[in-house]
Write an enzyme that holds these catalytic residues in place. Structure first.
Site, short mmCIF file in Angstrom:
data_model
loop_
_atom_site.label_atom_id
_atom_site.label_comp_id
_atom_site.label_asym_id
_atom_site.label_seq_id
_atom_site.Cartn_x
_atom_site.Cartn_y
_atom_site.Cartn_z
N GLU A 43 0.83 -1.20 0.00
CA GLU A 43 0.00 0.00 0.00
C GLU A 43 0.87 1.25 0.00
OE1 GLU A 43 -1.65 1.42 3.75
OE2 GLU A 43 -1.13 -0.53 4.62
N LYS A 90 -5.78 -2.86 13.74
CA LYS A 90 -5.21 -1.86 14.63
C LYS A 90 -5.90 -1.92 15.99
CE LYS A 90 -3.74 1.13 10.85
NZ LYS A 90 -4.19 0.27 9.73
#
Length: 309
Positions: free
Chosen positions: A26, A160
């Site tokens: 990414e 996360k």
């Protein structure tokens, strides 16, 4: 007529033609996830980690409206250093291309573009997921729905830890996204080794993960993504007590400042960086480098399996 097709870096185009292993990366970690000037240095280190393990890195991003699979160093530098780089999810890709934007792809967009390009393995740090208080806000990352319909293996350190990890795992189950632990039966918590939840499946080698990818292809049954959860060793994680204290303080600041939507994750990550005096940044870098290495080894093993078929 304007050309809005996907463009390929020379190295990536050759590797795909020849059936060599390629790993998608990414670009939001470059433009939004890491502070300058560390972001460009780390982006180059990530690509080198993929090369060192025998695969070709394909960092995905948009430059002047050109959607590129395999950014060259000048393009990577641009996304790392200029202001105003848009954060692109899947829904933003066409609009950004038509308006000539510079953009960095999220996990969702990177997954979708990589799959369209014929790349089956993607390395990232941590996934997005269901946000805390989602029952009231309906705030859920597009990563989850995208992975439900995108046949790609994503190597990550879980979701996360600023998110609702349990709710995210429930959503992944509902959406039919496979989740396996790499040498673990516990779902990692990004900055911390153990996110507090069990996993049904554990695989012990890159070759075993490659076998799963080949099995999915040969079964020809619709599958979405496969999450390969790769935890940090306990001696490399952020101190759990420091993590919990920093997270609690960050969530309080989030409410105080009224931060919502796409701004939540970068806000909290910046708070972690500041409150831990850079310790969380060092952990974040270790995470992505380890994941890049594992993703490359999986891609190499999968390419070997296909060549032998």
């Amino acid at each position: 007529m304007t050309d809005f097709h996907i463009h390929y870096g020379t190295e990536v185009a050759e590797a795909l033609r020849e059936g060599r292993p390629v790993v998608a990366l990414e670009s939001t970690i470059v433009s939004h996830g890491l502070p300058r000037p560390d972001n460009l240095r780390v982006a180059r280190q990530i690509e080198q980690a993929v090369r060192d393990a025998g695969a070709v890195p394909a960092t995905i991003g948009m430059v002047d409206g050109r959607l590129v699979v395999g950014l060259d160093d000048a393009e990577l530098t641009r996304l790392a250093t200029v202001d105003g780089v848009a954060k692109l999810s899947v829904r933003d890709l066409a609009v950004a291309a038509a308006t000539g934007a510079d953009g960095a792809t999220t996990v969702a967009a990177t997954s979708a573009v990589a799959a369209a390009a014929g790349i089956g393995v993607f390395a990232t740090g941590g996934l997005g997921g269901v946000h805390r208080e989602a029952a009231q806000t309906f705030d859920e990352s597009a990563d989850l729905v995208t992975l439900a319909r995108t046949p790609i293996a994503v190597v990550c350190a879980g979701v996360k830890s600023i998110l609702d990890v349990g709710a995210t795992l429930e959503r992944l189950e509902t959406l039919g996204v496979g989740v396996v632990g790499y040498r673990t039966r516990r779902f990692p918590g990004f900055f911390i080794t153990d996110g507090g939840f069990d996993l049904d499946w554990s695989l012990d080698s890159a070759e075993q993960v490659a076998d799963v990818l080949v099995a999915r292809e040969q079964q020809r049954v619709h599958h979405g993504g496969l999450i390969v959860a790769n935890p940090l060793p306990t001696d490399e994680q952020l101190d759990p007590e420091l993590h919990d204290r920093t997270l609690a303080d960050g969530l309080a600041l989030l409410e105080r400042d009224g931060v919502t939507g796409k701004a939540v994750t970068p806000y909290l990550l910046a708070h972690f960086h500041s409150a831990t005096e850079g310790a969380s940044l060092a952990v974040n870098v270790r995470i992505i480098l380890r994941n890049a290495d594992l993703a490359a080894r999986i891609a190499v093993a999968a390419a070997a399996r296909r060549a032998d078929a």
